[in-house]
Design an enzyme around this catalytic site. Structure first.
Site, PDB file in Angstrom:
ATOM      1  N   ASN A  59     -10.082  -0.910  -2.403  1.00 14.96           N
ATOM      2  CA  ASN A  59      -8.676  -0.670  -2.048  1.00 14.96           C
ATOM      3  C   ASN A  59      -7.801  -1.228  -3.166  1.00 14.96           C
ATOM      4  O   ASN A  59      -7.733  -2.440  -3.349  1.00 14.96           O
ATOM      5  CB  ASN A  59      -8.391  -1.373  -0.713  1.00 14.96           C
ATOM      6  CG  ASN A  59      -6.933  -1.297  -0.289  1.00 14.96           C
ATOM      7  OD1 ASN A  59      -6.049  -1.043  -1.098  1.00 14.96           O
ATOM      8  ND2 ASN A  59      -6.678  -1.554   0.977  1.00 14.96           N
ATOM      9  N   HIS A 111      -3.948   6.791   1.376  1.00 17.73           N
ATOM     10  CA  HIS A 111      -4.144   5.500   0.709  1.00 17.73           C
ATOM     11  C   HIS A 111      -5.563   5.048   1.010  1.00 17.73           C
ATOM     12  O   HIS A 111      -6.010   5.096   2.158  1.00 17.73           O
ATOM     13  CB  HIS A 111      -3.124   4.489   1.231  1.00 17.73           C
ATOM     14  CG  HIS A 111      -3.525   3.070   0.973  1.00 17.73           C
ATOM     15  ND1 HIS A 111      -3.885   2.622  -0.277  1.00 17.73           N
ATOM     16  CD2 HIS A 111      -3.659   2.001   1.810  1.00 17.73           C
ATOM     17  CE1 HIS A 111      -4.212   1.343  -0.200  1.00 17.73           C
ATOM     18  NE2 HIS A 111      -4.089   0.947   1.055  1.00 17.73           N
ATOM     19  N   CYS A 170       0.809  -1.232   0.000  1.00 17.36           N
ATOM     20  CA  CYS A 170       0.000   0.000   0.000  1.00 17.36           C
ATOM     21  C   CYS A 170       0.834   1.270   0.000  1.00 17.36           C
ATOM     22  O   CYS A 170       0.381   2.305  -0.483  1.00 17.36           O
ATOM     23  CB  CYS A 170      -0.914   0.022   1.209  1.00 17.36           C
ATOM     24  SG  CYS A 170      -1.852  -1.471   1.350  1.00 17.36           S
TER      25      CYS A 170
END
Ligand code: ACO
Length: 335
Positions: free
Chosen positions: A292, A262, A115
């Site tokens: 995501n 993020h 991430c």
């Protein structure tokens, strides 16, 4: 010392939209559960045979970023490719992009920081530019996660969260000292590696063991996440690393024009917003539409924010990420 700046942005999302309703038909979950716990309404998944791969989506986003930078691919001195889902185990995906963009030879390297990969990529690009070694660098974040998702009750926490897509930025030498990337702050903590992990294939479990049809109980080929542990650490580290960047640059939270975290989980973003006392218009969220997308989430959101006119000259932009490793980081930019 030179200064660096983002001069072009691009994104690519596969056409295939997977709604929470679609997932309800495949696994033991519900739209209500997903929206309440994550904020996600839909995500994109590539379809087998549609020609998309992690590298090809990255290349599509990169082409748009180059167009927006008004730059030819031949002017690129380095490709940095952030992903946890490369096309091949070896080599990395950066060289595929180089080939697709017809750049004869230029260095290309992959960043495997899940991430936080895009923030690590921007920080790396900034350093190469500051030293004077390179002038124009492509930083790409791209993920194909739909193919490695456990679509059983065992994997439902992960299955509902992750999506596919790509984003890219051209980072270039900046002649002005008045704008550009101000600083980056990177961290990792390997002791938490087992809280968010995909264990196979690995050096003890090689290709000969990859086909687990004979052993359906083996979940090591799927990502595993200790959701509560990740959540607790994420909110702590996001706040810490954003403050670290602000203090370093002598800025306050009220100076932030846009924070792009993020896109891990809407609840995480909302928690950080509350902790930092930020208004809604200071935080950008698009997880509702894309889920995501790991290393791609920040460049996709950044591109979208730029397309929507959310970034003006002189704005203070904060990028921040937290993910597997654990690893996390922030970048402070004066647009
Ligand atoms: N649908 C329905 N029920 C589910 C689902 C699902 N998709 N997933 C889990 N559940 C169930 C669990 O089995 C559990 O049931 P039980 O009470 O009968 O045991 C119940 O829901 C509650 O589960 P929890 O794991 O306690 O739920 P929680 O509130 O912690 O939410 C979540 C889970 C959304 C994963 C949360 O922990 C979270 O967001 N963590 C952070 C994870 C994250 O953001 N990861 C991404 C960042 S890192 C990266 O991007 C790589």
């Amino acid at each position: 010392m030179y200064n660096s700046k983002i001069v072009g942005l691009g994104k690519y999302l596969p056409d295939n939209i997977v709604t929470n309703k679609d997932l309800e038909n495949k696994i033991d979950t519900s739209n209500e559960w997903i929206v309440e716990r994550t904020g996600i309404k839909e995500r994109r998944h590539i379809v087998k045979g549609d020609g998309n791969t992690t590298a090809s989506m990255g290349a599509k986003a990169a082409k748009i970023a180059l167009e927006n930078a008004n730059m030819s691919a031949y002017e690129i001195d380095l490709i940095l490719f952030a992903t946890l889902s490369p096309d091949y185990y070896m080599p990395g995906s950066g060289v595929f992009v180089q080939n697709i963009l017809n750049i004869p030879t230029c260095p290309a390297m992959d960043i495997r920081n899940a991430c936080s990969g895009f923030v690590y990529g921007v920080a790396t690009a900034d350093q190469f530019i500051k030293t004077g070694m390179y002038k124009n660098i492509l930083v790409i974040g791209s993920e194909t996660q739909s193919g490695a998702i456990d679509m059983t009750t065992r994997g439902r926490d992960i299955a509902v969260i992750f999506g596919d897509g790509a984003g890219a930025a051209v980072v270039s030498r900046n002649e002005s000292k008045e704008s550009g990337i101000l600083s980056s702050h990177l961290h990792s903590q390997g002791e938490h590696v087992d809280s968010l992990v995909m264990k196979a294939p690995n050096t003890n479990k090689w290709v000969t063991e990859i086909v687990n049809e004979n052993n359906p109980e083996d979940s090591s080929y799927y990502p595993y996440m200790n959701g509560k542990m990740v959540f607790k650490n994420a909110v702590l580290r996001f706040e810490e690393v954003i403050n670290e960047g602000l203090i370093y640059n002598n800025l306050q939270t009220e100076d932030i024009d846009l924070l792009i975290p993020h896109q891990a989980n809407l609840r995480i973003s909302q928690f950080i917003q509350r902790k930092l006392n930020l208004r809604d218009d200071q935080v950008y969220n698009n997880i509702m539409r894309y889920g995501n997308t790991t290393a791609a989430s920040i460049p996709i959101a950044l591109t979208e924010a730029w397309e929507e006119g959310r970034l003006s000259e002189g704005n203070i932009l904060v990028l921040a990420a937290f993910g597997a490793g654990f690893s996390w980081g922030s970048t402070i930019i004066k647009w």
